[in-house]
Design an enzyme around this catalytic site. Structure first.
Site, PDB file in Angstrom:
ATOM      1  N   ARG A 229      21.528 -49.950  68.544  1.00 57.07           N
ATOM      2  CA  ARG A 229      21.260 -49.448  67.204  1.00 57.07           C
ATOM      3  C   ARG A 229      22.545 -49.451  66.386  1.00 57.07           C
ATOM      4  O   ARG A 229      23.630 -49.144  66.915  1.00 57.07           O
ATOM      5  CB  ARG A 229      20.706 -48.024  67.260  1.00 57.07           C
ATOM      6  CG  ARG A 229      19.244 -47.938  67.574  1.00 57.07           C
ATOM      7  CD  ARG A 229      18.367 -48.479  66.433  1.00 57.07           C
ATOM      8  NE  ARG A 229      16.955 -48.365  66.718  1.00 57.07           N
ATOM      9  CZ  ARG A 229      16.181 -49.336  67.216  1.00 57.07           C
ATOM     10  NH1 ARG A 229      16.703 -50.507  67.512  1.00 57.07           N
ATOM     11  NH2 ARG A 229      14.890 -49.141  67.408  1.00 57.07           N
ATOM     12  N   HIS A 277      18.755 -57.958  62.979  1.00 53.39           N
ATOM     13  CA  HIS A 277      17.961 -57.025  63.790  1.00 53.39           C
ATOM     14  C   HIS A 277      16.685 -57.709  64.312  1.00 53.39           C
ATOM     15  O   HIS A 277      15.577 -57.220  64.109  1.00 53.39           O
ATOM     16  CB  HIS A 277      17.604 -55.764  62.995  1.00 53.39           C
ATOM     17  CG  HIS A 277      17.093 -54.647  63.886  1.00 53.39           C
ATOM     18  ND1 HIS A 277      17.286 -53.316  63.616  1.00 53.39           N
ATOM     19  CD2 HIS A 277      16.387 -54.672  65.058  1.00 53.39           C
ATOM     20  CE1 HIS A 277      16.724 -52.578  64.556  1.00 53.39           C
ATOM     21  NE2 HIS A 277      16.163 -53.395  65.445  1.00 53.39           N
TER      22      HIS A 277
HETATM   23  P1  NDP Z   1      15.351 -46.980  77.943  1.00 46.83           P
HETATM   24  O1  NDP Z   1      14.910 -45.658  77.452  1.00 46.83           O
HETATM   25  O2  NDP Z   1      14.548 -47.666  78.981  1.00 46.83           O
HETATM   26  O3  NDP Z   1      16.844 -46.909  78.475  1.00 46.83           O
HETATM   27  C1  NDP Z   1      17.846 -46.202  77.822  1.00 46.83           C
HETATM   28  C2  NDP Z   1      19.105 -46.234  78.676  1.00 46.83           C
HETATM   29  O4  NDP Z   1      20.163 -45.646  77.920  1.00 46.83           O
HETATM   30  C3  NDP Z   1      18.972 -45.426  79.971  1.00 46.83           C
HETATM   31  O5  NDP Z   1      19.649 -46.081  81.012  1.00 46.83           O
HETATM   32  C4  NDP Z   1      19.675 -44.116  79.615  1.00 46.83           C
HETATM   33  O6  NDP Z   1      20.270 -43.417  80.702  1.00 46.83           O
HETATM   34  C5  NDP Z   1      20.770 -44.633  78.700  1.00 46.83           C
HETATM   35  N1  NDP Z   1      21.272 -43.548  77.848  1.00 46.83           N
HETATM   36  C6  NDP Z   1      20.627 -42.853  76.891  1.00 46.83           C
HETATM   37  N2  NDP Z   1      21.424 -41.937  76.338  1.00 46.83           N
HETATM   38  C7  NDP Z   1      22.611 -42.047  76.960  1.00 46.83           C
HETATM   39  C8  NDP Z   1      23.854 -41.365  76.856  1.00 46.83           C
HETATM   40  N3  NDP Z   1      24.030 -40.356  75.989  1.00 46.83           N
HETATM   41  N4  NDP Z   1      24.858 -41.731  77.673  1.00 46.83           N
HETATM   42  C9  NDP Z   1      24.695 -42.724  78.568  1.00 46.83           C
HETATM   43  N5  NDP Z   1      23.542 -43.430  78.718  1.00 46.83           N
HETATM   44  C10 NDP Z   1      22.516 -43.085  77.933  1.00 46.83           C
HETATM   45  O7  NDP Z   1      15.469 -47.907  76.628  1.00 46.83           O
HETATM   46  P2  NDP Z   1      15.237 -49.486  76.511  1.00 46.83           P
HETATM   47  O8  NDP Z   1      16.092 -50.159  77.503  1.00 46.83           O
HETATM   48  O9  NDP Z   1      13.800 -49.808  76.494  1.00 46.83           O
HETATM   49  O10 NDP Z   1      15.778 -49.732  75.012  1.00 46.83           O
HETATM   50  C11 NDP Z   1      17.103 -49.435  74.673  1.00 46.83           C
HETATM   51  C12 NDP Z   1      17.310 -49.528  73.180  1.00 46.83           C
HETATM   52  O11 NDP Z   1      17.386 -50.896  72.755  1.00 46.83           O
HETATM   53  C13 NDP Z   1      16.210 -48.973  72.289  1.00 46.83           C
HETATM   54  O12 NDP Z   1      16.243 -47.575  72.219  1.00 46.83           O
HETATM   55  C14 NDP Z   1      16.532 -49.604  70.952  1.00 46.83           C
HETATM   56  O13 NDP Z   1      17.471 -48.806  70.251  1.00 46.83           O
HETATM   57  C15 NDP Z   1      17.192 -50.925  71.351  1.00 46.83           C
HETATM   58  N6  NDP Z   1      16.357 -52.068  70.999  1.00 46.83           N
HETATM   59  C16 NDP Z   1      16.803 -52.945  70.046  1.00 46.83           C
HETATM   60  C17 NDP Z   1      16.060 -54.042  69.703  1.00 46.83           C
HETATM   61  C18 NDP Z   1      16.591 -55.054  68.740  1.00 46.83           C
HETATM   62  O14 NDP Z   1      15.827 -55.920  68.294  1.00 46.83           O
HETATM   63  N7  NDP Z   1      17.855 -55.015  68.409  1.00 46.83           N
HETATM   64  C19 NDP Z   1      14.741 -54.298  70.301  1.00 46.83           C
HETATM   65  C20 NDP Z   1      14.374 -53.343  71.326  1.00 46.83           C
HETATM   66  C21 NDP Z   1      15.157 -52.258  71.632  1.00 46.83           C
HETATM   67  P3  NDP Z   1      19.373 -42.826  81.905  1.00 46.83           P
HETATM   68  O15 NDP Z   1      19.026 -44.038  82.740  1.00 46.83           O
HETATM   69  O16 NDP Z   1      20.274 -41.885  82.580  1.00 46.83           O
HETATM   70  O17 NDP Z   1      18.176 -42.189  81.266  1.00 46.83           O
HETATM   71  C1  OXD Z   2      12.906 -51.889  68.795  1.00 46.37           C
HETATM   72  C2  OXD Z   2      13.545 -52.729  67.773  1.00 46.37           C
HETATM   73  O1  OXD Z   2      13.333 -50.742  68.984  1.00 46.37           O
HETATM   74  O2  OXD Z   2      12.992 -53.811  67.461  1.00 46.37           O
HETATM   75  O3  OXD Z   2      11.958 -52.360  69.449  1.00 46.37           O
HETATM   76  O4  OXD Z   2      14.600 -52.388  67.263  1.00 46.37           O
END
Ligand code: NDP
Ligand code: OXD
Length: 314
Positions: A229, A277
């Site tokens: 993000r 994005h």
């Molecule tokens: P998940 O919820 O599956 O995974 C999130 C990961 O981040 C987990 O490993 C979690 O740790 C870790 N995490 C969260 N907060 C913290 C923190 N404070 N410190 C350290 N680690 C942290 O999410 P996804 O993998 O499905 O998606 C990740 C992100 O990708 C989405 O939230 C979105 O923002 C972004 N995204 C962007 C897209 C784009 O087009 N650019 C498309 C899709 C997603 P833990 O394992 O301990 O819970």
């Molecule tokens: C998502 C994105 O969160 O597209 O899926 O950013």
């Protein structure tokens, strides 16, 4: 039993069409076409206008049309219904493609050779490192981070990851929590951010963090790759680091303000790759199928999957 699709200023039509095909016989409304609010059982959100899901007495769940939910949690009037996010193989695969592409663009000095081609310069670099010489740190090892980490490993990169809670992942070194972050950064040449945006991750990619990245790597300086993000990055710090050489390059798919303002210096910086994005676009066909499957299973009495923990923020 109707669905309310609230997608801010985006065109809801592709979503309405796909959802009607996957859930025949249901009314698919938008905030503009909504009839009786009591008929709405499910909300579908992407950057909805605040209050779009308020006063729906029979609302059972809200589905984010993406993996991230910061856009929905930012609505102070969001009702307390379960909030479900997208976990979908198509979306995950697209994200990993983007991450792998950008790791390779930096590894193989794409900008340099692209420029040389345009200038008809034949100049080889005998010190070209192999993927195995390059350490990648992946912030966030969730659905997407884990997949991307595995695919980077398959190419030979030396990968480690960082999570909030400790994780044991066979064959992948992991670091957790604030205490683990510095250790990860100190062994990282390419930093890949795949974290959700939460109060803890807002502004994380800043000057202090960049200064902790490894300075002795084979790329000639650390590289930042962000598809998580834009709210996690401090763009003024990233620009300054690129200018000073504290960062050798960057690939950014997400920005503090989207669309990225024309005035941003990032547009024209050497060794910076930008995309609008769309690293992991939510493909309406795949996501509508996923949401329809969840609704039908829920109505058969099964629990909803991938429900967001609102206290964690993801
Ligand atoms: P998940 O919820 O599956 O995974 C999130 C990961 O981040 C987990 O490993 C979690 O740790 C870790 N995490 C969260 N907060 C913290 C923190 N404070 N410190 C350290 N680690 C942290 O999410 P996804 O993998 O499905 O998606 C990740 C992100 O990708 C989405 O939230 C979105 O923002 C972004 N995204 C962007 C897209 C784009 O087009 N650019 C498309 C899709 C997603 P833990 O394992 O301990 O819970
Ligand atoms: C998502 C994105 O969160 O597209 O899926 O950013």
């Amino acid at each position: 039993m109707s669905l309310l699709v609230a997608v801010g200023d985006l065109n809801p039509e592709p979503w309405r069409r796909r959802l009607s095909a996957s859930l025949p016989g249901r009314e698919i409304a938008t905030p503009e076409t909504l009839g009786d609010p009591a008929d709405v059982h499910y909300g579908l959100s992407w950057r909805h206008k605040p209050g779009a899901f308020e006063n729906l007495p029979h609302l059972r769940a809200i589905f984010s049309l993406g993996a991230g939910v910061d856009h929905a949690l930012g609505d102070p009037r969001l009702p307390d219904a379960p909030l479900v996010r997208v976990v979908d193989a198509d979306l995950t695969a697209r994200m990993s493609e983007w991450v792998v592409l950008h790791a390779l663009l930096h590894l193989r000095q794409f900008r340099r050779y692209d420029r040389q081609q345009r200038e008809k310069i034949w100049d080889d670099d005998e010190s070209q490192p192999a993927a195995g010489d390059v350490r990648v740190g992946v912030l966030g090892l969730g659905e997407i981070g884990c997949d991307a980490a595995r695919k980077l490993q398959a190419l030979g990169f030396d990968v480690a990851g960082w999570t909030r809670t400790p994780r044991a992942i066979p064959g992948l070194p992991t670091f957790a929590g604030e205490a683990g972050l510095d250790a990860l950064l100190g062994r990282t040449d390419i930093l890949v951010n795949l974290l959700p945006l939460t109060p803890q991750t807002r502004g994380l990619l800043n000057r202090g963090l960049i200064g902790k990245l490894a300075g002795d790597g084979r790329l000639g300086g650390p590289v930042l790759v962000n598809a998580g993000r834009g709210g996690s990055q401090v763009e003024a710090d990233i620009v300054a680091a690129l200018l000073s050489g504290a960062l050798k390059g960057a690939s950014l798919d997400v920005f503090e303000t989207e669309p990225l303002p024309e005035t941003s210096p990032l547009w024209s910086m050497e060794n910076v790759f930008l995309s609008p994005h769309n690293a992991g676009m939510s493909e309406p066909e795949a996501v509508a199928r996923y949401i329809a499957g969840q609704i039908l299973a829920f109505e058969r009495g099964e629990p909803l999957r991938n429900v967001v923990d609102r206290t964690r923020g993801y």
